[in-house]
Design a protein around this motif. Structure first.
Motif, PDB file in Angstrom:
ATOM      1  N   VAL A 572       0.856  -1.171   0.000  1.00  0.00           N
ATOM      2  CA  VAL A 572       0.000   0.000   0.000  1.00  0.00           C
ATOM      3  C   VAL A 572       0.901   1.233   0.000  1.00  0.00           C
ATOM      4  O   VAL A 572       1.909   1.282   0.720  1.00  0.00           O
ATOM      5  CB  VAL A 572      -0.960   0.010   1.213  1.00  0.00           C
ATOM      6  CG1 VAL A 572      -0.219  -0.005   2.543  1.00  0.00           C
ATOM      7  CG2 VAL A 572      -1.893   1.216   1.144  1.00  0.00           C
ATOM      8  N   SER A 575      -0.146   8.620  -1.257  1.00  0.00           N
ATOM      9  CA  SER A 575       0.453   9.821  -1.843  1.00  0.00           C
ATOM     10  C   SER A 575      -0.025  11.044  -1.075  1.00  0.00           C
ATOM     11  O   SER A 575      -1.138  11.072  -0.541  1.00  0.00           O
ATOM     12  CB  SER A 575       0.054   9.938  -3.319  1.00  0.00           C
ATOM     13  OG  SER A 575      -1.351  10.029  -3.446  1.00  0.00           O
ATOM     14  N   GLU A 601       4.724   3.908   2.723  1.00  0.00           N
ATOM     15  CA  GLU A 601       4.551   2.636   2.015  1.00  0.00           C
ATOM     16  C   GLU A 601       4.763   1.443   2.952  1.00  0.00           C
ATOM     17  O   GLU A 601       5.695   1.420   3.753  1.00  0.00           O
ATOM     18  CB  GLU A 601       5.545   2.554   0.844  1.00  0.00           C
ATOM     19  CG  GLU A 601       5.434   1.290   0.023  1.00  0.00           C
ATOM     20  CD  GLU A 601       6.413   1.268  -1.146  1.00  0.00           C
ATOM     21  OE1 GLU A 601       6.543   0.220  -1.783  1.00  0.00           O
ATOM     22  OE2 GLU A 601       7.058   2.326  -1.399  1.00  0.00           O
ATOM     23  N   GLN A 626      -4.119  10.032  -1.773  1.00  0.00           N
ATOM     24  CA  GLN A 626      -4.693   8.841  -2.410  1.00  0.00           C
ATOM     25  C   GLN A 626      -3.997   7.598  -1.883  1.00  0.00           C
ATOM     26  O   GLN A 626      -2.787   7.581  -1.684  1.00  0.00           O
ATOM     27  CB  GLN A 626      -4.543   8.928  -3.929  1.00  0.00           C
ATOM     28  CG  GLN A 626      -5.120   7.741  -4.671  1.00  0.00           C
ATOM     29  CD  GLN A 626      -5.097   7.943  -6.173  1.00  0.00           C
ATOM     30  OE1 GLN A 626      -6.049   8.442  -6.767  1.00  0.00           O
ATOM     31  NE2 GLN A 626      -3.996   7.570  -6.786  1.00  0.00           N
ATOM     32  N   THR A 628      -3.108   3.733  -2.706  1.00  0.00           N
ATOM     33  CA  THR A 628      -2.997   2.770  -3.800  1.00  0.00           C
ATOM     34  C   THR A 628      -2.650   1.402  -3.227  1.00  0.00           C
ATOM     35  O   THR A 628      -1.652   1.257  -2.515  1.00  0.00           O
ATOM     36  CB  THR A 628      -1.916   3.192  -4.806  1.00  0.00           C
ATOM     37  OG1 THR A 628      -2.245   4.477  -5.339  1.00  0.00           O
ATOM     38  CG2 THR A 628      -1.812   2.184  -5.942  1.00  0.00           C
ATOM     39  N   LEU A 629      -3.485   0.411  -3.541  1.00  0.00           N
ATOM     40  CA  LEU A 629      -3.300  -0.964  -3.075  1.00  0.00           C
ATOM     41  C   LEU A 629      -2.903  -1.840  -4.253  1.00  0.00           C
ATOM     42  O   LEU A 629      -3.674  -1.981  -5.216  1.00  0.00           O
ATOM     43  CB  LEU A 629      -4.605  -1.487  -2.480  1.00  0.00           C
ATOM     44  CG  LEU A 629      -4.831  -1.353  -0.979  1.00  0.00           C
ATOM     45  CD1 LEU A 629      -6.296  -1.608  -0.656  1.00  0.00           C
ATOM     46  CD2 LEU A 629      -3.969  -2.360  -0.253  1.00  0.00           C
ATOM     47  N   GLU A 630      -1.713  -2.420  -4.185  1.00  0.00           N
ATOM     48  CA  GLU A 630      -1.260  -3.332  -5.235  1.00  0.00           C
ATOM     49  C   GLU A 630      -1.384  -4.765  -4.737  1.00  0.00           C
ATOM     50  O   GLU A 630      -0.847  -5.112  -3.681  1.00  0.00           O
ATOM     51  CB  GLU A 630       0.185  -3.025  -5.613  1.00  0.00           C
ATOM     52  CG  GLU A 630       0.400  -1.629  -6.165  1.00  0.00           C
ATOM     53  CD  GLU A 630       1.856  -1.347  -6.482  1.00  0.00           C
ATOM     54  OE1 GLU A 630       2.687  -2.275  -6.338  1.00  0.00           O
ATOM     55  OE2 GLU A 630       2.168  -0.204  -6.859  1.00  0.00           O
ATOM     56  N   VAL A 635      -4.831  -3.657  -9.188  1.00  0.00           N
ATOM     57  CA  VAL A 635      -4.452  -2.470  -8.408  1.00  0.00           C
ATOM     58  C   VAL A 635      -5.717  -1.686  -8.095  1.00  0.00           C
ATOM     59  O   VAL A 635      -6.573  -1.466  -8.962  1.00  0.00           O
ATOM     60  CB  VAL A 635      -3.446  -1.599  -9.184  1.00  0.00           C
ATOM     61  CG1 VAL A 635      -3.135  -0.324  -8.407  1.00  0.00           C
ATOM     62  CG2 VAL A 635      -2.170  -2.384  -9.455  1.00  0.00           C
ATOM     63  N   PHE A 636      -5.841  -1.259  -6.822  1.00  0.00           N
ATOM     64  CA  PHE A 636      -7.011  -0.517  -6.372  1.00  0.00           C
ATOM     65  C   PHE A 636      -6.557   0.864  -5.891  1.00  0.00           C
ATOM     66  O   PHE A 636      -5.519   0.992  -5.247  1.00  0.00           O
ATOM     67  CB  PHE A 636      -7.702  -1.248  -5.215  1.00  0.00           C
ATOM     68  CG  PHE A 636      -8.073  -2.668  -5.536  1.00  0.00           C
ATOM     69  CD1 PHE A 636      -9.328  -2.978  -6.028  1.00  0.00           C
ATOM     70  CD2 PHE A 636      -7.158  -3.692  -5.348  1.00  0.00           C
ATOM     71  CE1 PHE A 636      -9.670  -4.285  -6.319  1.00  0.00           C
ATOM     72  CE2 PHE A 636      -7.487  -5.005  -5.638  1.00  0.00           C
ATOM     73  CZ  PHE A 636      -8.755  -5.299  -6.123  1.00  0.00           C
ATOM     74  N   GLN A 637      -7.366   1.868  -6.185  1.00  0.00           N
ATOM     75  CA  GLN A 637      -7.047   3.227  -5.762  1.00  0.00           C
ATOM     76  C   GLN A 637      -8.243   3.825  -5.022  1.00  0.00           C
ATOM     77  O   GLN A 637      -9.394   3.648  -5.430  1.00  0.00           O
ATOM     78  CB  GLN A 637      -6.672   4.100  -6.959  1.00  0.00           C
ATOM     79  CG  GLN A 637      -5.343   3.682  -7.593  1.00  0.00           C
ATOM     80  CD  GLN A 637      -4.897   4.616  -8.689  1.00  0.00           C
ATOM     81  OE1 GLN A 637      -5.714   5.197  -9.399  1.00  0.00           O
ATOM     82  NE2 GLN A 637      -3.592   4.783  -8.827  1.00  0.00           N
ATOM     83  N   ASP A 639      -9.491   7.460  -3.129  1.00  0.00           N
ATOM     84  CA  ASP A 639      -9.304   8.871  -2.797  1.00  0.00           C
ATOM     85  C   ASP A 639      -9.693   9.050  -1.332  1.00  0.00           C
ATOM     86  O   ASP A 639     -10.871   8.930  -0.970  1.00  0.00           O
ATOM     87  CB  ASP A 639     -10.182   9.737  -3.710  1.00  0.00           C
ATOM     88  CG  ASP A 639      -9.934  11.230  -3.501  1.00  0.00           C
ATOM     89  OD1 ASP A 639      -9.408  11.611  -2.431  1.00  0.00           O
ATOM     90  OD2 ASP A 639     -10.292  12.011  -4.394  1.00  0.00           O
TER      91      ASP A 639
END
Length: 712
Positions: A572, A575, A601, A626, A628-630, A635-637, A639
């Protein structure tokens, strides 16, 4: 004559093996294990081979032959220069000795006195060695078999390498108190130290508490002066009448009815199994469930003698039993438990026992099992569960099959409840360990593909004896947890406890339910359900309490049967924000960790087998940036400025595979919660309505009450 002479070959002709590891070896440590095989009089012919086999339960590091700088690098050389081919297979020998290192002699042969030297954990290329199994065992055996004539007929050496696996240094204290006591009554708090893999360290200890002078729910703080480790006990309900909504009629006792010892596919002897349950896990109730096709008449008799000897009313209750381990197409796994000794064993097959060792007739299907057991004495009880095989609940016998196991070391299986309720069955909801590592009641998964900590069942019984406990199971007066000793009470306003049946006439008022929960960690939510439909959600916090903590949760399985593991390795990244703290959820295998990579991270390795795992992240600014999940799936984002109180979730197929992201309060919420709930008329349907509670704690621990079946 030739065949008879081969059978009569003296053991010395097979050769011998010497092992560099001996004595005491710390669980989960990295070692170099050198096995030197010296050929017997026949040697080993071209394309003959050795097998080094280990028991199914072991979670030793997976041997590999390609990367000399990595863990578990394994080599083998022949003293005469013959070429050796190495192969590893988790199932290449007769159960339970399935995990196999295969060493094949090619382009050469061995004569008497020549050797093969196998190095498990060769460190010459910079690797750390071979990681030995993570759980303690008095006699870890590396069994060596030899095929001298290249016929694929393997014979076992007379003397095998054996060493002892012992616990490492303590890192955790676990304290267990009675779940309820009378006001002013003295009681004992038992506690143990555990190493990083969950092995008890040293002896178990006991603290005498003088009792509480007022009613309420409390915990007891325990400290080990030698190590400085501290812990709070499970919640202790203190009442004048020693009861809850049942008016003090029932005690709360903890059970694990499902596990195996080394006589079948598990670890340790049957005596060690029950002693661990009583003296290490501090259970009140236990049973043993060996695979029926491995149980001889002799062991079945020995097991019953053991349960009879260990049963002590008021202290520790045991039940004899076995697991009907029929193929999935024949009905799937069922636990068979008897109220007393003297029951028969109707095996699903004689796969690993001779007919001369198994006098009772077999039951070739689950329907035949039902027919053979129904109406017999001593009284039998069946529990449907998911292991390697899963129980087909279309095939069910009301009154005989009384419970469904929703959680075990294999994972969490709420789809079993969906099956049972969808088919209109009245069943109790239970959880057990189904452990193979000799730790009933405290079953850490170790480093194997078992993805969860073993479950427990809380039994609401009048007394701690066989008659009372059996009656509680029969009346479905039990509830399941994922291993935590959560206190859960669900009763109707007319005094009906969980498991009851409430018949409603056309003009009858719908019951109101009183729900009381005392958790072992902050409560995240409590769902009130009708079958699998959620009728209402209760939380100990409101929307205004949500703040800078965000929970990332992944869950589910691939299929119902074997090979259900889902890989969730990922990371994860936030940003325009920073992660100030994080709390991993259900990272039970310390080789698969959640770790900080940078200030914004995290990265992890994780699997689920039906259960849940995840991480709670604390953010410097709760609504900025934001996330971000990888994952291996996609990949999921998210807000963070638009993340609603309900959060977001994505269904990912398979069997309940789901990823969720949602907010939590700034601090952990209350561990206690009480409320009343009355379902609306439009939330009930004609016939049975299984109404029950599902508890979710922030730390991933869960509980399920058995339903009150409201019939309209």
């Amino acid at each position: 004559m030739t065949a008879r002479r081969l059978e009569a070959d003296p053991a010395k002709d097979l050769g011998r093996v010497r092992c560099s590891l001996r004595g005491r070896v710390v669980a989960g440590s990295f070692q170099t294990c050198r096995l030197t095989y010296t050929a017997g009089s026949a040697g080993i012919d071209d394309t003959g081979s050795l097998k080094v086999v280990m028991r199914y339960a072991t979670d030793c590091g997976v041997l590999q032959f390609d990367d000399e700088s990595a863990a578990n690098y394994t080599t083998a050389v022949a003293s005469n220069g013959a070429h050796l081919a190495l192969r590893w297979d988790v199932k290449d020998n007769v159960r339970p000795w399935g995990k196999t290192l295969h060493v094949k002699v090619l382009q050469g042969y061995l004569k008497q006195g020549e050797t093969i030297t196998i190095v498990l954990g060769d460190v010459s290329g910079g690797g750390p060695g071979w990681r030995v199994q993570t759980f303690a065992e008095k006699t870890l055996e590396l069994r060596v078999l030899v095929d001298r004539y290249a016929t694929y007929v393997y014979r076992r050496l007379a003397k095998q390498p054996v060493f002892r696996i012992v616990a490492g240094d303590p890192v955790r204290l676990v304290a267990v108190a009675p779940s309820q006591v009378n006001v002013g009554r003295r009681f004992s708090v038992r506690w143990r130290l555990e190493d990083c893999w969950g092995n008890p360290v040293g002896r178990s200890r006991r603290l005498e508490h003088r009792g509480f002078v007022e009613s309420g729910c409390f915990s007891v703080a325990v400290r080990d002066d030698e190590t400085g480790l501290e812990a709070e006990s499970n919640p202790v309900l203190v009442r004048e009448d020693c009861g809850g909504g049942d008016g003090g009629r029932f005690g709360r006792y903890w059970a694990d009815l499902h596990g195996q010892s080394e006589e079948t596919i598990g670890t340790g002897t049957i005596e060690e199994y029950f002693r661990f349950a009583r003296d290490r896990a501090f259970l009140d109730i236990a049973s043993h469930q060996g695979n029926d096709f491995q149980i001889t008449d002799e062991f079945w008799a020995h097991l019953q003698r053991t349960t009879a000897a260990m049963n002590r009313p008021g202290r520790f209750v045991t039940f004899p039993g076995w697991e009907w381990s029929g193929n999935t197409g024949l009905g799937g796994d069922r636990n068979v438990i008897f109220r007393d000794e003297g029951g028969a064993i109707y095996r699903s097959s004689r796969a690993l026992v001779d007919a001369s060792e198994s006098s009772d007739p077999t039951a070739g299907s689950v329907e035949e099992l039902f027919d053979r057991l129904e109406g017999t004495q001593p009284d039998p009880m069946l529990i449907a569960h998911v292991g390697g095989r899963y129980a087909d609940l279309v095939r069910h016998r009301e009154g005989l099959e009384r419970a469904v196991e929703v959680h075990s070391a294999w994972g969490t299986f709420e789809w079993m409840l969906e099956d049972a309720f969808g088919l209109g069955y009245r069943v109790a909801i239970v959880a057990n360990s189904d452990g193979h590592k000799g730790r009933p009641g405290a079953s850490w998964p170790g480093a194997s593909t078992f993805g969860s900590y073993g479950g427990l069942t809380c039994v609401l019984a009048e007394e701690l004896d066989r008659a009372s406990v059996w009656e509680a199971y029969r009346e479905r007066r039990v509830y399941a947890t994922t291993g935590a000793r959560i206190l859960l009470d669900v009763t109707t306003d007319s005094g009906l406890p969980m498991g009851s049946v409430a018949e409603l006439g056309s003009g009858d008022r719908l019951p109101t339910f009183q729900v009381d929960v005392h958790g072992t960690a902050p409560i995240e939510r409590i769902e009130f359900r009708n079958g699998t439909e959620v009728l209402g959600v209760h939380r100990p916090w409101g929307v205004d309490d949500l703040g800078n903590r965000v929970k990332l949760l992944w869950q589910g399985a691939t299929v119902r049967g074997r090979g259900r593991q889902v890989t969730w390795d990922g990371r994860v990244i936030v940003s325009r924000n920073r992660i100030t703290d994080f709390q991993p959820i259900n990272f039970l295998n310390i080789e698969k960790a959640c770790r900080r990579v940078a200030g914004n991270e995290l990265a992890w390795e994780s699997i689920t087998t039906g259960g849940v795992a995840g991480v709670i992240v604390t953010l410097a600014r709760p609504h900025s940036g934001q996330l971000t999940l990888e994952t291996p799936h996609r990949v999921f984002q998210v807000d963070l400025g638009r993340l609603s109180p309900r959060g977001r979730s994505w269904d990912l197929g398979g069997l309940g595979q789901r990823l969720s992201v949602y907010r939590l309060p700034d601090r952990g919420a209350s561990c206690q919660m009480s409320f009343e709930f009355q379902p609306r008329a439009d939330q009930l349907h004609d016939g049975d309505n299984p109404l029950y509670v599902h508890v979710v704690q922030e730390d991933g621990q869960m509980a399920w009450s058995s339903p009150v079946y409201v019939v309209r």
